[in-house]
Enzyme design. Structure first.
Site, PDB file in Angstrom:
ATOM      1  N   ILE A  40       0.834  -1.206   0.000  1.00  0.00           N
ATOM      2  CA  ILE A  40       0.000   0.000   0.000  1.00  0.00           C
ATOM      3  C   ILE A  40       0.872   1.260   0.000  1.00  0.00           C
ATOM      4  O   ILE A  40       0.623   2.207  -0.746  1.00  0.00           O
ATOM      5  CB  ILE A  40      -0.969  -0.011   1.207  1.00  0.00           C
ATOM      6  CG1 ILE A  40      -1.955  -1.185   1.061  1.00  0.00           C
ATOM      7  CG2 ILE A  40      -1.707   1.325   1.332  1.00  0.00           C
ATOM      8  CD1 ILE A  40      -2.820  -1.453   2.281  1.00  0.00           C
ATOM      9  N   GLY A  92       8.624  -5.189   3.105  1.00  0.00           N
ATOM     10  CA  GLY A  92       8.625  -4.352   1.899  1.00  0.00           C
ATOM     11  C   GLY A  92       9.788  -4.718   0.993  1.00  0.00           C
ATOM     12  O   GLY A  92      10.721  -5.414   1.407  1.00  0.00           O
ATOM     13  N   GLN A 141       1.732   3.580   7.374  1.00  0.00           N
ATOM     14  CA  GLN A 141       1.340   2.251   6.880  1.00  0.00           C
ATOM     15  C   GLN A 141       2.200   1.140   7.455  1.00  0.00           C
ATOM     16  O   GLN A 141       1.829  -0.040   7.366  1.00  0.00           O
ATOM     17  CB  GLN A 141       1.460   2.190   5.340  1.00  0.00           C
ATOM     18  CG  GLN A 141       0.833   3.352   4.613  1.00  0.00           C
ATOM     19  CD  GLN A 141      -0.649   3.478   4.861  1.00  0.00           C
ATOM     20  OE1 GLN A 141      -1.380   2.498   4.772  1.00  0.00           O
ATOM     21  NE2 GLN A 141      -1.109   4.677   5.172  1.00  0.00           N
ATOM     22  N   TYR A 161      -2.889  -9.620  16.132  1.00  0.00           N
ATOM     23  CA  TYR A 161      -2.877  -8.563  15.098  1.00  0.00           C
ATOM     24  C   TYR A 161      -4.055  -7.617  15.310  1.00  0.00           C
ATOM     25  O   TYR A 161      -3.907  -6.393  15.320  1.00  0.00           O
ATOM     26  CB  TYR A 161      -2.933  -9.184  13.702  1.00  0.00           C
ATOM     27  CG  TYR A 161      -3.117  -8.164  12.590  1.00  0.00           C
ATOM     28  CD1 TYR A 161      -2.086  -7.309  12.228  1.00  0.00           C
ATOM     29  CD2 TYR A 161      -4.335  -8.053  11.910  1.00  0.00           C
ATOM     30  CE1 TYR A 161      -2.256  -6.359  11.215  1.00  0.00           C
ATOM     31  CE2 TYR A 161      -4.506  -7.115  10.896  1.00  0.00           C
ATOM     32  CZ  TYR A 161      -3.464  -6.275  10.559  1.00  0.00           C
ATOM     33  OH  TYR A 161      -3.643  -5.337   9.561  1.00  0.00           O
ATOM     34  N   ASP A 182      -9.449 -16.447  12.220  1.00  0.00           N
ATOM     35  CA  ASP A 182     -10.082 -15.860  11.044  1.00  0.00           C
ATOM     36  C   ASP A 182     -11.524 -15.460  11.345  1.00  0.00           C
ATOM     37  O   ASP A 182     -12.265 -16.204  11.983  1.00  0.00           O
ATOM     38  CB  ASP A 182     -10.091 -16.868   9.882  1.00  0.00           C
ATOM     39  CG  ASP A 182      -8.837 -16.742   9.026  1.00  0.00           C
ATOM     40  OD1 ASP A 182      -8.073 -15.783   9.247  1.00  0.00           O
ATOM     41  OD2 ASP A 182      -8.630 -17.610   8.158  1.00  0.00           O
TER      42      ASP A 182
HETATM   43  P1  NAD Z   1       3.198  -4.611   3.561  1.00  0.00           P
HETATM   44  O1  NAD Z   1       3.795  -5.688   4.414  1.00  0.00           O
HETATM   45  O2  NAD Z   1       3.318  -4.739   2.094  1.00  0.00           O
HETATM   46  O3  NAD Z   1       3.771  -3.191   3.979  1.00  0.00           O
HETATM   47  C1  NAD Z   1       4.176  -2.880   5.287  1.00  0.00           C
HETATM   48  C2  NAD Z   1       5.497  -2.115   5.173  1.00  0.00           C
HETATM   49  O4  NAD Z   1       5.929  -1.752   6.483  1.00  0.00           O
HETATM   50  C3  NAD Z   1       6.614  -2.957   4.548  1.00  0.00           C
HETATM   51  O5  NAD Z   1       7.270  -2.220   3.548  1.00  0.00           O
HETATM   52  C4  NAD Z   1       7.550  -3.234   5.729  1.00  0.00           C
HETATM   53  O6  NAD Z   1       8.899  -3.426   5.337  1.00  0.00           O
HETATM   54  C5  NAD Z   1       7.323  -2.012   6.573  1.00  0.00           C
HETATM   55  N1  NAD Z   1       7.649  -2.248   7.982  1.00  0.00           N
HETATM   56  C6  NAD Z   1       7.309  -3.305   8.742  1.00  0.00           C
HETATM   57  N2  NAD Z   1       7.840  -3.196   9.960  1.00  0.00           N
HETATM   58  C7  NAD Z   1       8.515  -2.037   9.976  1.00  0.00           C
HETATM   59  C8  NAD Z   1       9.299  -1.376  10.979  1.00  0.00           C
HETATM   60  N3  NAD Z   1       9.488  -1.915  12.186  1.00  0.00           N
HETATM   61  N4  NAD Z   1       9.850  -0.198  10.658  1.00  0.00           N
HETATM   62  C9  NAD Z   1       9.696   0.356   9.409  1.00  0.00           C
HETATM   63  N5  NAD Z   1       8.989  -0.231   8.444  1.00  0.00           N
HETATM   64  C10 NAD Z   1       8.410  -1.417   8.724  1.00  0.00           C
HETATM   65  O7  NAD Z   1       1.677  -4.502   4.006  1.00  0.00           O
HETATM   66  P2  NAD Z   1       0.469  -3.676   3.387  1.00  0.00           P
HETATM   67  O8  NAD Z   1      -0.519  -4.658   2.929  1.00  0.00           O
HETATM   68  O9  NAD Z   1       0.980  -2.649   2.461  1.00  0.00           O
HETATM   69  O10 NAD Z   1      -0.120  -2.996   4.703  1.00  0.00           O
HETATM   70  C11 NAD Z   1       0.047  -1.620   5.012  1.00  0.00           C
HETATM   71  C12 NAD Z   1      -0.768  -1.296   6.249  1.00  0.00           C
HETATM   72  O11 NAD Z   1      -2.145  -1.567   6.014  1.00  0.00           O
HETATM   73  C13 NAD Z   1      -0.400  -2.104   7.488  1.00  0.00           C
HETATM   74  O12 NAD Z   1      -0.515  -1.272   8.606  1.00  0.00           O
HETATM   75  C14 NAD Z   1      -1.465  -3.169   7.539  1.00  0.00           C
HETATM   76  O13 NAD Z   1      -1.658  -3.664   8.845  1.00  0.00           O
HETATM   77  C15 NAD Z   1      -2.657  -2.390   7.039  1.00  0.00           C
HETATM   78  N6  NAD Z   1      -3.724  -3.218   6.482  1.00  0.00           N
HETATM   79  C16 NAD Z   1      -3.512  -3.881   5.315  1.00  0.00           C
HETATM   80  C17 NAD Z   1      -4.551  -4.644   4.785  1.00  0.00           C
HETATM   81  C18 NAD Z   1      -4.381  -5.395   3.491  1.00  0.00           C
HETATM   82  O14 NAD Z   1      -5.324  -6.062   3.093  1.00  0.00           O
HETATM   83  N7  NAD Z   1      -3.246  -5.318   2.821  1.00  0.00           N
HETATM   84  C19 NAD Z   1      -5.783  -4.739   5.455  1.00  0.00           C
HETATM   85  C20 NAD Z   1      -5.944  -4.044   6.648  1.00  0.00           C
HETATM   86  C21 NAD Z   1      -4.919  -3.267   7.141  1.00  0.00           C
END
Ligand code: NAD
Length: 347
Positions: free
Chosen positions: A27, A51, A97, A165, A303
């Site tokens: 995202i 990431g 994010q 989570y 879930d």
């Molecule tokens: P993703 O894993 O692709 O992205 C998360 C990013 O955060 C990654 O680039 C990772 O390297 C970085 N990250 C993780 N820990 C870190 C740290 N300690 N310090 C710095 N960077 C760190 O996930 P996503 O799907 O892009 O999710 C983004 C956000 O959206 C998250 O907060 C997730 O919980 C939330 N979310 C996502 C979904 C979904 O369906 N994808 C649904 C609900 C909520």
């Protein structure tokens, strides 16, 4: 003018300085891409735990050299307050994010999820407040609805969280409200519902269902469905999430502390229907691909059975309207997967 064009015009007229945490993630990289295309100065913070540098390389390819020159990447960890301080310095708006996603990951390592998602998020809020950031938009999740039986999900009615989570996202929401009430830091939480789209990682034990299934089907492998296939989700194309973040960042409404919004399409798709849709898209693109029927396994702990968002609050208060339906989003994601994953050559 579309909603996105209006936002673009506002930002071109008055550019803001942005911090995107988790910039190299699925995202986050879409947020970086849109803002760079709109000529905004963007700083990204990421520790590359989930990431990928490739995600940012793709963003680089999609913008011009001048726009890419507006991007500053800080490789750092939100668990480290000093790094959050460096990231927030001189920033107007934060789109937070960074997190460790996935219910199963959090069940396997609750302390790891807590450290990043709770302590890390509090660090981001704290550093943002110290730096005088105007507003923090942060990623919450539909997981906060937990065991609440109501469908569709309405922001005010949440149940008990069903996983570590989910607990971390509930705690984020509590802290976001506290930061506004106690310190005057404006925050808006966006409860994303099963986001999907290009650049979402298809591999690994914690991959989300759509990219994981597409990758398996493209290899001619059987997809595993946990439960009877009637479990349902409100799958949301990533472009809708980008729109929601920008609307929330730029809203001129006075909102009460701790405001949160469901961000979704507002349509329910069962896993069986999703499997059918993916097979139909793949069949159209690769008619010779063998698509085996799914294998049904036990339900997974943690879930949620059904998930469907009521998006009225985001519509009324932020002017949010989904830009893409599930089918439109799937068509675009499929193009990306077809060009980015190895496929047997068409015969
Ligand atoms: P993703 O894993 O692709 O992205 C998360 C990013 O955060 C990654 O680039 C990772 O390297 C970085 N990250 C993780 N820990 C870190 C740290 N300690 N310090 C710095 N960077 C760190 O996930 P996503 O799907 O892009 O999710 C983004 C956000 O959206 C998250 O907060 C997730 O919980 C939330 N979310 C996502 C979904 C979904 O369906 N994808 C649904 C609900 C909520």
């Amino acid at each position: 003018m579309t909603r996105m064009e209006q936002l673009e015009a506002r930002l071109r007229a008055q550019p803001r300085r942005w911090l995107i945490t988790g910039a190299a993630g699925f995202i986050g990289s879409h947020l970086v891409e849109t803002l760079l295309k709109w000529d905004q100065p963007v700083r990204g913070l990421d520790n590359f735990s989930t990431g990928k540098k490739d995600n940012l390389r793709e963003v680089q390819k999609s913008v011009n050299a001048r726009q890419w020159g507006q991007f500053e990447l800080l490789e750092g960890d939100i668990r480290d307050l000093e790094q959050c301080r460096r990231a927030c310095a001189g920033v107007d708006l934060v789109l937070h994010q960074a997190a460790l996603g996935s219910v199963p990951r959090s069940l396997a390592d609750p302390l790891g999820s807590h450290a990043v998602n709770v302590t890390g998020t509090l660090n981001v809020f704290h550093a943002a407040r110290e730096a005088g950031v105007h507003r923090v938009i942060y990623a919450s999740s539909s997981a906060v609805y937990g065991d609440h039986p109501d469908l569709p999900k309405v922001e005010a009615r949440t149940g008990q969280p069903l996983s570590p989570y989910a607990a971390t996202k509930c705690i984020n929401e509590i802290y976001a409200g506290v930061m506004q009430r106690c310190y005057g830091l404006p925050t808006i939480g966006l409860r994303y519902f099963n986001v999907f789209g290009p650049r979402q990682d298809p591999e690994g034990p914690y991959a989300a269902v759509i990219p994981r299934w597409i990758a398996r089907l493209m290899r001619g492998e059987t997809v595993e469905i946990y439960g009877d296939g009637l479990t349902s989700r409100d799958f949301c194309p990533v472009i809708n999430v980008v729109l929601a973040n920008l609307l929330a960042a730029l809203t001129e409404k006075e909102l009460p502390p701790g405001r949160v919004y469901n961000i979704a399409v507002g349509q329910r798709t069962t896993l069986n229907e999703l499997h059918g849709l993916l097979c139909a898209h793949l069949h159209q693109a690769r008619p010779n691909l063998k698509l085996p029927p799914p294998a049904y396994k036990d339900f997974r702990p943690g879930d949620v059975r059904h998930s469907l968002a009521d998006i009225t609050q985001a519509q009324q208060e932020l002017g949010y309207e989904p830009l893409e339906t599930v089918t439109e989003g799937l068509a675009r994601s499929m193009d990306w997967y077809l060009t980015h994953l190895d496929l047997p050559a068409p015969q």
